[in-house]
Design an enzyme around this catalytic site. Structure first.
Site, PDB file in Angstrom:
ATOM      1  N   ASP A   1      -6.232 -17.553   2.168  1.00 10.95           N
ATOM      2  CA  ASP A   1      -5.803 -18.896   1.781  1.00 10.95           C
ATOM      3  C   ASP A   1      -6.349 -19.855   2.829  1.00 10.95           C
ATOM      4  O   ASP A   1      -5.829 -19.927   3.946  1.00 10.95           O
ATOM      5  CB  ASP A   1      -4.269 -18.969   1.739  1.00 10.95           C
ATOM      6  CG  ASP A   1      -3.746 -20.366   1.406  1.00 10.95           C
ATOM      7  OD1 ASP A   1      -4.544 -21.324   1.378  1.00 10.95           O
ATOM      8  OD2 ASP A   1      -2.525 -20.495   1.196  1.00 10.95           O
TER       9      ASP A   1
ATOM     10  N   PRO B   1      -5.566  -1.589  -6.082  1.00  7.63           N
ATOM     11  CA  PRO B   1      -6.494  -2.524  -6.725  1.00  7.63           C
ATOM     12  C   PRO B   1      -7.657  -2.884  -5.812  1.00  7.63           C
ATOM     13  O   PRO B   1      -7.487  -2.972  -4.594  1.00  7.63           O
ATOM     14  CB  PRO B   1      -5.619  -3.742  -7.025  1.00  7.63           C
ATOM     15  CG  PRO B   1      -4.461  -3.633  -6.082  1.00  7.63           C
ATOM     16  CD  PRO B   1      -4.237  -2.169  -5.864  1.00  7.63           C
TER      17      PRO B   1
ATOM     18  N   GLY C   1       4.767   6.233  -4.128  1.00  6.26           N
ATOM     19  CA  GLY C   1       6.017   5.488  -4.154  1.00  6.26           C
ATOM     20  C   GLY C   1       6.416   4.993  -2.775  1.00  6.26           C
ATOM     21  O   GLY C   1       5.766   5.274  -1.767  1.00  6.26           O
TER      22      GLY C   1
ATOM     23  N   SER D   1       5.175   7.088   3.339  1.00  3.76           N
ATOM     24  CA  SER D   1       4.150   8.105   3.579  1.00  3.76           C
ATOM     25  C   SER D   1       2.903   7.517   4.223  1.00  3.76           C
ATOM     26  O   SER D   1       2.171   8.226   4.913  1.00  3.76           O
ATOM     27  CB  SER D   1       3.788   8.823   2.272  1.00  3.76           C
ATOM     28  OG  SER D   1       3.395   7.904   1.269  1.00  3.76           O
TER      29      SER D   1
ATOM     30  N   HIS E   1       0.825  -1.202   0.000  1.00  7.79           N
ATOM     31  CA  HIS E   1       0.000   0.000   0.000  1.00  7.79           C
ATOM     32  C   HIS E   1       0.865   1.260   0.000  1.00  7.79           C
ATOM     33  O   HIS E   1       0.490   2.271  -0.600  1.00  7.79           O
ATOM     34  CB  HIS E   1      -0.940   0.002   1.209  1.00  7.79           C
ATOM     35  CG  HIS E   1      -2.155  -0.832   1.016  1.00  7.79           C
ATOM     36  ND1 HIS E   1      -3.434  -0.350   1.211  1.00  7.79           N
ATOM     37  CD2 HIS E   1      -2.301  -2.130   0.621  1.00  7.79           C
ATOM     38  CE1 HIS E   1      -4.321  -1.310   0.953  1.00  7.79           C
ATOM     39  NE2 HIS E   1      -3.651  -2.392   0.606  1.00  7.79           N
TER      40      HIS E   1
ATOM     41  N   ASP F   1       7.909   5.486   0.047  1.00  9.41           N
ATOM     42  CA  ASP F   1       8.500   6.596   0.819  1.00  9.41           C
ATOM     43  C   ASP F   1       8.005   6.625   2.262  1.00  9.41           C
ATOM     44  O   ASP F   1       8.188   7.631   2.958  1.00  9.41           O
ATOM     45  CB  ASP F   1       8.207   7.938   0.143  1.00  9.41           C
ATOM     46  CG  ASP F   1       6.714   8.288   0.154  1.00  9.41           C
ATOM     47  OD1 ASP F   1       5.888   7.397   0.458  1.00  9.41           O
ATOM     48  OD2 ASP F   1       6.379   9.446  -0.137  1.00  9.41           O
TER      49      ASP F   1
ATOM     50  N   VAL G   1       1.165   4.209  -3.533  1.00  7.34           N
ATOM     51  CA  VAL G   1       0.703   5.586  -3.345  1.00  7.34           C
ATOM     52  C   VAL G   1       1.923   6.464  -3.051  1.00  7.34           C
ATOM     53  O   VAL G   1       2.573   6.306  -2.027  1.00  7.34           O
ATOM     54  CB  VAL G   1      -0.314   5.685  -2.185  1.00  7.34           C
ATOM     55  CG1 VAL G   1      -0.765   7.129  -1.995  1.00  7.34           C
ATOM     56  CG2 VAL G   1      -1.507   4.773  -2.437  1.00  7.34           C
TER      57      VAL G   1
END
Length: 329
Positions: free
Chosen positions: A249, A167, A74, A78, A68, A76, A72
């Site tokens: 799974d 996604p 990259g 964030s 995640h 970094d 968003v």
């Protein structure tokens, strides 16, 4: 925080993105901290192992956090930034279900690294998250791989930046390929990274339409294994507590392996975006390969997560090395 200068890379124009990835990758290398914090990997490993022994959620929580974060703005870190007014990335509906244990894993590893005088304030939260991700994969039986390092931490985190960047469970193959391609990731990369769902868990609301209200003609999604669908109905009855989560799974939920792909062959992909990898003929051969050859899956996964770790990274003098992973300096 918003007015500090920062380079934000476009995730819209693919050629620009690929150029950015190429330029930044040259500044990432496994031995980046060789002189400034030579023991960073063993320090992070120890902290993650301790956290993992306390709760298994450490593994899927950390792995999902890394994904995640990178999708968003990259890779970094964030996503780790807290927002006093509820306007940070982790406040977006797509991120509110991120497990607290994933955040805590990074916090604990950062504290362990900074407790070493030589390393204090030398290692970015983004790199610690990347290393912690490798460790949880290894701890659950997955491959060990070299982690490229040298990322810097971003200073900006906004709820708006998450919109349409991750996604969704209802995505078809074209939607998945389009989203991953924005980040320089191929269909094979996407399928390999989807294999991380072998450790994942989901709240019932994310897939309830497949077992109750798929279409006027079919209450249950016909691509879903019927016995599995009925089992899901037992675990996720109508009006179930929204906090209830189940394993993605159902077979080897605590092992990083290729059983996820074997489940797809049996119609046991939890999300539409999982099962489509097998039902769509364009991706089925790759699913079959990974289902029959765990080594092939692991090799593809290592290649894909390494590429993922290069997305939109800040390097050199860009960004900062956060003292507190939840706050900009």
């Amino acid at each position: 925080m918003e007015n500090k200068s920062i380079i934000v890379f476009s995730f819209i124009v693919l050629p620009l993105l690929l150029t950015t990835i190429s330029a930044q990758t040259t500044q990432l290398r496994p031995n980046f901290y060789r002189t400034t914090c030579p023991n960073v990997e063993s320090i992070v490993r120890g902290a993650v192992q301790t956290k993992f022994q306390q709760t298994f959620v450490t593994a899927p929580g950390t792995l999902r956090l890394f994904f995640h974060d990178c999708f968003v703005r990259g890779c970094d870190a964030s996503v780790l930034l807290a927002s006093a007014n509820g306007n940070g990335e982790k406040d977006h509906p797509d991120d509110v279900s991120l497990a607290g244990d994933g955040f805590d894993t990074v916090i604990k590893a950062k504290a362990a690294v900074d407790s070493n005088p030589q390393c204090r304030n030398k290692v970015s939260c983004a790199d610690i998250l990347a290393l912690a991700t490798r460790e949880v994969i290894r701890l659950t039986g997955g491959p060990f791989y070299n982690v490229e390092l040298g990322r810097r931490d971003g200073r900006i985190s906004t709820k708006a930046s998450v919109q349409n960047q991750l996604p969704h469970p209802t995505f078809n193959l074209d939607q998945l390929n389009s989203m991953f391609a924005r980040h320089g990731l191929s269909q094979t990369d996407m399928i390999a990274l989807s294999g991380a769902h072998t450790l994942g868990f989901s709240h019932c609301g994310r897939f309830s339409n497949r077992i109750y209200n798929f279409s006027p003609r079919n209450k249950i999604d016909p691509t879903l294994n019927l016995a599995y669908a009925l089992q899901l109905r037992q675990m996720c009855p109508r009006n179930v507590d929204p906090s209830i989560a189940i394993n993605m799974d159902p077979t080897t939920s605590r092992t990083f392996d290729n059983v996820y792909f074997k489940n797809l062959q049996r119609g046991m992909g939890l999300f539409t975006s999982d099962q489509i990898l097998f039902t769509d003929r364009r991706s089925r051969n790759t699913v079959n390969l990974f289902a029959s050859n765990n080594a092939a899956f692991q090799q593809a996964f290592v290649a894909a997560i390494t590429k993922l770790g290069r997305v939109g990274v800040l390097t050199g003098n860009q960004g900062e090395i956060r003292r507190d992973c939840s706050l900009p300096n």
